[in-house]
Write a protein that holds these residues in place. Structure first.
Motif, PDB file in Angstrom:
ATOM      1  N   LEU A  56      -1.140 -93.065   7.290  1.00 14.77           N
ATOM      2  CA  LEU A  56       0.154 -93.311   7.222  1.00 14.77           C
ATOM      3  C   LEU A  56       0.341 -94.763   6.561  1.00 14.77           C
ATOM      4  CD1 LEU A  56      -0.153 -92.107  10.482  1.00 14.77           C
ATOM      5  CD2 LEU A  56       2.131 -92.053  10.038  1.00 14.77           C
ATOM      6  N   LEU A  57       1.427 -95.159   5.848  1.00 12.80           N
ATOM      7  CA  LEU A  57       1.731 -96.269   5.223  1.00 12.80           C
ATOM      8  C   LEU A  57       2.926 -96.766   6.183  1.00 12.80           C
ATOM      9  CD1 LEU A  57       1.377 -98.407   3.070  1.00 12.80           C
ATOM     10  CD2 LEU A  57       2.787 -97.067   1.657  1.00 12.80           C
ATOM     11  N   PHE A 106      -0.698 -87.527   3.904  1.00 11.29           N
ATOM     12  CA  PHE A 106      -0.300 -89.146   3.505  1.00 11.29           C
ATOM     13  C   PHE A 106       1.011 -89.181   4.039  1.00 11.29           C
ATOM     14  CE2 PHE A 106       1.188 -92.381   0.649  1.00 11.29           C
ATOM     15  CZ  PHE A 106       0.624 -93.520   1.026  1.00 11.29           C
ATOM     16  N   ALA A 107       1.503 -90.055   4.923  1.00 11.80           N
ATOM     17  CA  ALA A 107       2.878 -89.908   5.429  1.00 11.80           C
ATOM     18  C   ALA A 107       3.528 -91.417   5.225  1.00 11.80           C
ATOM     19  CB  ALA A 107       2.762 -89.661   6.771  1.00 11.80           C
ATOM     20  N   ILE A 108       4.531 -91.484   4.668  1.00  9.45           N
ATOM     21  CA  ILE A 108       5.528 -92.674   4.542  1.00  9.45           C
ATOM     22  C   ILE A 108       6.361 -92.859   5.408  1.00  9.45           C
ATOM     23  CG2 ILE A 108       6.465 -94.184   2.699  1.00  9.45           C
ATOM     24  CD1 ILE A 108       4.995 -92.569   0.572  1.00  9.45           C
ATOM     25  N   VAL A 115       1.853 -84.744   1.092  1.00  7.01           N
ATOM     26  CA  VAL A 115       2.578 -85.989   1.319  1.00  7.01           C
ATOM     27  C   VAL A 115       3.554 -85.519   2.368  1.00  7.01           C
ATOM     28  CG1 VAL A 115       4.108 -87.873   0.455  1.00  7.01           C
ATOM     29  CG2 VAL A 115       2.061 -86.951  -0.934  1.00  7.01           C
ATOM     30  N   ALA A 116       4.002 -86.599   3.291  1.00  7.72           N
ATOM     31  CA  ALA A 116       5.284 -86.023   4.224  1.00  7.72           C
ATOM     32  C   ALA A 116       6.170 -87.700   4.229  1.00  7.72           C
ATOM     33  CB  ALA A 116       4.707 -86.120   5.550  1.00  7.72           C
ATOM     34  N   LEU A 137       6.511 -82.421   2.648  1.00  5.80           N
ATOM     35  CA  LEU A 137       7.154 -82.343   3.954  1.00  5.80           C
ATOM     36  C   LEU A 137       8.057 -83.352   3.913  1.00  5.80           C
ATOM     37  CD1 LEU A 137       7.905 -81.283   6.600  1.00  5.80           C
ATOM     38  CD2 LEU A 137       5.961 -83.008   7.478  1.00  5.80           C
ATOM     39  N   LEU A 138       9.338 -83.014   4.039  1.00  6.47           N
ATOM     40  CA  LEU A 138      10.377 -84.133   4.274  1.00  6.47           C
ATOM     41  C   LEU A 138      10.889 -83.940   5.760  1.00  6.47           C
ATOM     42  CD1 LEU A 138      12.518 -86.305   3.207  1.00  6.47           C
ATOM     43  CD2 LEU A 138      14.072 -84.452   2.572  1.00  6.47           C
TER      44      LEU A 138
END
Length: 310
Positions: free
Chosen positions: A4-5, A134-136, A163-164, A182-183
């Motif tokens: 996660l970022l 990877f999640a922002i 990416v989420a 994923l949103l």
């Protein structure tokens, strides 16, 4: 694995008071301090559900050091990029008399161009060694260019990661076209991203927004709508998750816990249906106790078993 970022980390402080009103003086009956911000809260939830999690975050000053120490104590691998600006503090005040929650959130701390470049470098290194998600998650500091989320998504895709995204505002709109797999947003954030008012019809309106967002991203879209449940759209169609038990009075971090549970389940290879159940279980368990993402695994799983997905 989940990386996660956290571009907007914070020290989260929750005060419990017997009553609260503007202009008064109050003595808290309990105080909870923890490393927070949406990405860190989601990470704590995912760790609770036994996922392999790492977080990259800009940290500054004594508040940043507290965040690092608290995250390590909670079993979260927090990789800091030390910044000049002091890490912000966000305050929640829960009144027993009214059952209402008052929130005072500082804006995300500024990040310089050099610090942002270092964040990209550290994130790239982790993504290269940690295949998976990877999640922002969270708000974006005003100092960060709007298009930066899109660049980060492209970076993750170049490393073979899914990416989420869970964000809001102009940065979210710019990230959608980069195609996150994923949103996850709430109903108000979905409407904002589409430039429309939240629909009065909680069923077709939310599903309609999810389908419009999916048309942009090409990936799975999940919209949360508080106690009304959550709505998901993927290549197989529509799914709605609902639970009818105690929703709790400490909702701070529930959306983040939802994301953490959702990613933990998807990363373990479970179906979207099962993942929606666990996500709802984590979000609800979070709201039963004070402190964001500080729920018990057994509580989350017990609630998830009762969540109805249709």
């Amino acid at each position: 694995m989940i990386t996660l970022l956290a571009l907007g980390p914070s020290v989260d402080v929750t005060y419990l008071v017997d009553e609260f009103f503007e202009g008064g003086t109050f003595r808290p009956t309990a105080v909870y301090r923890a490393a927070g911000g949406k990405a860190v809260n989601a990470a704590r939830a995912a760790v609770t559900m036994r996922a392999d999690v790492a977080v990259v975050a800009p940290l500054g000053g004594s508040a940043g050091q507290f965040m690092l120490d608290d995250a390590v104590a909670a079993g979260i691998r927090l990789v800091p990029v030390w910044a000049t600006a002091e890490t912000r503090t966000c305050i929640s005040i829960s009144s027993a008399a009214s059952g209402l929650l008052t929130e005072l959130y500082e804006q995300p701390s500024a990040i310089s161009g050099d610090e942002l470049a270092r964040l990209h470098e550290v994130a790239d290194g982790l993504l290269a060694e940690r295949p998976g998600w990877f999640a922002i998650s969270g708000g974006i500091p005003a100092s960060v260019p709007i298009g930066d989320l899109g660049a980060l998504i492209e970076l993750a895709h170049s490393r073979g990661n899914r990416v989420a995204v869970d964000s809001h505002g102009p940065a979210l709109a710019a990230a959608l076209v980069a195609g996150p797999e994923l949103l996850k947003v709430n109903r108000a954030e979905a409407a904002e991203a589409l430039g429309i008012e939240p629909q009065a019809d909680a069923f077709d309106g939310v599903f309609g927004m999810a389908e419009r967002l999916r048309a942009i991203t090409g990936g799975t879209v999940v919209i949360t709508d508080g106690v009304a449940g959550s709505y998901a759209v993927d290549e197989r169609g529509r799914q709605r998750a609902e639970w009818s038990g105690d929703f709790g009075r400490y909702p701070v971090g529930s959306g983040d816990s939802y994301l953490g549970g959702l990613l933990a389940s998807l990363d373990a290879g479970r179906t979207l249906t099962d993942s929606l159940r666990l996500a709802a279980g984590c979000a609800t368990a979070n709201a039963l106790v004070p402190g964001a993402g500080r729920f018990a695994e057994l509580d989350a799983r017990a609630i998830a078993d009762e969540v109805v997905v249709s």
